[in-house]
Motif scaffolding. Structure first.
Motif, short mmCIF file in Angstrom:
data_model
loop_
_atom_site.label_atom_id
_atom_site.label_comp_id
_atom_site.label_asym_id
_atom_site.label_seq_id
_atom_site.Cartn_x
_atom_site.Cartn_y
_atom_site.Cartn_z
N ASN A 104 -7.48 2.16 -0.58
CA ASN A 104 -6.63 2.43 -1.75
C ASN A 104 -6.68 3.93 -1.97
OD1 ASN A 104 -7.69 -0.50 -3.66
ND2 ASN A 104 -6.23 -0.31 -2.01
N HIS B 159 0.83 -1.20 0.00
CA HIS B 159 0.00 0.00 0.00
C HIS B 159 0.87 1.26 0.00
CE1 HIS B 159 -3.24 -2.74 1.00
NE2 HIS B 159 -4.05 -1.79 0.60
N THR C 262 -3.32 -2.97 -4.08
CA THR C 262 -2.49 -1.79 -3.91
C THR C 262 -3.26 -0.55 -4.36
OG1 THR C 262 -0.57 -3.13 -4.37
CG2 THR C 262 -0.29 -0.75 -4.57
#
Lengths: 415, 243
Positions: A367, A177, A335
């Motif tokens: 996200n 992330h 991600t």
């Protein structure tokens, strides 16, 4: 006798969204059309009143049931509003007499913002197209007439094409992330890159890739550069790519009908060249974009909804549990996301009156950067929606495009 | 059209800095003299306005409820021959709850002042409860020192957290919590012992203190990293690589 009000169940994907909605995770996305002249708000309101009858499944209020939310038909009409806030802001559509969408205008731009609980990008495009057609009709420009809505448009296509006894798809693990600091609540930044379609397409062709595959590869390469230059702890990079299932199944539903495929590259295995990434994505798409693979996902989602244990949980408990479950099984494993709504065409009679069409993805805390792309006339509009002030990802992405000698124009709502 | 010299991307006229890299963009006059139509409004922040509205609604509703509760208690007191102490306790608690709600809803913007507010309300609450029977028995000896001690530890925790919040919160939050709890337990035992026996001899709090401080020191030293010699020794003895 009082007439019975029609009601709709939320579709399989839409069921999740009211429970996870918060002031940061608005689950609201935007489609906007920029015209050459300023918008007449009165005409726009009349246009909206006229076309909403063709979209009965949008003329609804969200209501609380004991176990699930549901949509109830309303006799009221939505009001157009002047745009004053950041894009894709939260809407209290659980409140009485609130619509799960809004129509905004600002100078020469008309925007429609939809809660994902009611429809996906395709439904929103059709709505915006109808609104534009009616708006220009009222201004005296003769365009096509509206089609009468069919029952099929209100169907839950997930349930229609659900196949029993299919094994579950493999589970995802925690993804990398972006480690950026969140901005203040109530703010949402957009950076749009405007790129000539023909040059981008010809460059994609050089790599033997479609436009979506090419953009996805560029995005992976951007994240690779970012991770490698900052020496972050490596986790797989997973990009969420919603796929419009109407191209795979013969459905005309105006409600949600998409499944997210999740290409992933683990940069712990080493540095990938751009050609390697493109190859991987091309092969990944061939493996996943078929009925057999998609059936697994539809089956998985519908099975959970049909489970008697989940159905019996009261709504208030579902509301408490859903954000955590969504974070654990949803966005924790991605991600970022990239949605490509494809090339939009308008009726010939109004095409010259609409300068551009843009698409902004919904903000999400899981996200914090998401991408929405849409093509209209000669350009493709790539919009990064971001909940952080940091612009590193956008910078690397668009600089990469420039290095391929493709012209880019950048616009933003940042101050 | 103006360009960013660093990114190579085109931007609109009148843009002073590149939206991607914030590099200053040279001011180039528009050759076609096009009228610039702004694409976005100067956005207002919807969040604070909406949240304040909701907060006001909640506070207003709860205020009415609390006002009704106090009225009911006074009425019961005047009609029925209830125990006056019970009624007074209830009224003091309900009024204190109203102040707590005011603070917890975030009407005081600074966190430090909010905590101070909670401390002051707690002081008045305990003073009121103590004074219900007309005498002050335990407020100055127990309640006041405990509240001041708790406030001091919370302020210490916040100070330390704010200093390190950008470093690694997953190490610092438990470490500082452990330090806070260990100090609180020592302080509590000191107060209780002193008031009971007029002398201080630590027992249980010492155990809590040693255990928690050890864990906190271990966690913090793991973050700041041990000297290479100790690292090497741990590796050699345990055959593991922790660092």
């Amino acid at each position: 006798m009082k007439q019975k009000k029609e009601w709709y169940r939320l579709d399989n994907a839409g069921k999740l969204y009211p429970s996870i909605t918060s002031t940061r995770v608005s689950t609201v996305f935007r489609l906007s059309a920029t015209l050459y002249n300023n918008i007449d708000s009165k005409v726009l309101q009349i246009a909206l009143n006229n076309i909403i009858e063709y979209f009965p499944y949008f003329k609804v209020n969200l209501k609380r049931g004991l176990f699930w939310y549901y949509f109830e038909h309303t006799e009221k009409y939505p009001k157009v509003q002047k745009e004053t806030y950041y894009p894709c802001m939260f809407m209290f559509y659980k409140n009485k007499n609130s619509f799960p969408f809004r129509v905004l205008y600002y100078n020469n731009r008309i925007s429609v913002e939809f809660s994902h609980s009611i429809t996906d990008g395709v439904g929103a495009i059709n709505f915006l197209k109808s609104l534009l057609v009616e708006y220009f009709n009222l201004l005296g420009i003769n365009t096509d007439s509206h089609k009468i809505p069919s029952k099929e448009e209100a169907e839950d296509a997930f349930k229609k094409y659900y196949v029993k006894n299919v094994p579950n798809p493999p589970k995802l693990k925690k993804a990398f992330h972006f480690p950026f600091k969140l901005n203040s609540k109530g703010e949402y930044y957009i950076i749009t890159g405007i790129i000539p379609m023909d040059i981008l397409l010809s460059t994609a062709k050089k790599y033997n890739a479609s436009l979506t595959q090419f953009l996805l590869a560029l995005y992976f390469d951007t994240i690779q550069d970012f991770i490698k230059s900052n020496n972050f702890k490596l986790l797989p990079v997973v990009i969420n790519l919603p796929v419009n299932l109407r191209s795979i199944y013969p459905s005309n539903t105006m409600r949600n009908f998409f499944i997210s495929v999740t290409p992933q590259i683990d940069f712990r295995l080493g540095t990938y060249s751009f050609e390697e990434i493109v190859n991987y994505i091309r092969n990944y798409m061939q493996l996943t974009l078929n009925k057999k693979y998609i059936n697994q996902h539809i089956h998985h989602n519908v099975k959970r909804e049909k489970s008697i244990f989940i159905r019996l949980i009261p709504l208030f408990l579902k509301n408490l549990m859903m954000p955590t479950i969504y974070s654990k099984y949803g966005e924790r494993n991605y991600t970022t996301g990239i949605s490509n709504l494809g090339l939009i065409t308008l009726p010939k009679s109004i095409e010259d009156l609409v300068e551009r069409i843009e698409f902004y993805p919904p903000p999400s805390i899981g996200n914090i950067i998401k991408v929405g792309t849409i093509g209209y006339k000669d350009n493709i509009y790539i919009s990064f929606g971001s909940l952080t002030k940091t612009t590193t990802i956008e910078k690397i992405f668009f600089r990469k495009i420039r290095k391929m000698n493709i012209p880019v124009k950048i616009e933003t709502n940042r101050e | 059209m103006p360009y960013c010299p660093k990114c190579g991307v085109e931007v609109d006229y009148k843009i002073t800095n590149c939206p991607l890299c914030t590099f200053p963009i040279p001011d180039i006059p528009d050759e076609n003299n096009n009228i610039k139509v702004s694409k976005f409004p100067r956005p207002e922040n919807k969040y604070y306005e909406t949240i304040l509205k909701i907060k006001n609604q909640i506070f207003f509703t709860l205020s009415i409820l609390i006002f009704c509760a106090v009225l009911i208690l006074i009425t019961i007191n005047s009609i029925i021959d209830a125990h006056p102490l019970a009624i007074n306790y209830s009224i003091i608690s309900v009024v204190a709850a109203w102040f707590y709600i005011f603070i917890f809803l975030g009407y005081i913007s600074s966190l430090y002042y909010s905590i101070l507010g909670i401390g002051i309300v707690t002081m008045f609450l305990t003073l009121g409860i103590d004074y219900v029977d007309g005498r002050i028995n335990w407020f100055f000896s127990y309640a006041l020192p405990v509240i001041i001690l708790a406030l001091a530890i919370i302020y210490l925790f916040l100070y330390l957290y704010n200093r390190s919040k950008f470093l690694n919160k997953f190490i610092f939050i438990p470490s500082y919590l452990f330090i806070g709890i260990s100090l609180l337990s020592v302080g509590l035992e000191c107060i209780l012992d002193y008031q009971a026996k007029k002398s201080i001899s630590l027992s249980w709090s010492l155990i809590v203190f040693i255990v928690l401080i050890s864990i906190a020191v271990l966690l913090i030293s793991l973050y700041y990293k041990l000297p290479d010699i100790i690292k090497e020794k741990i590796k050699r003895k345990l055959h593991i690589s922790l660092f």
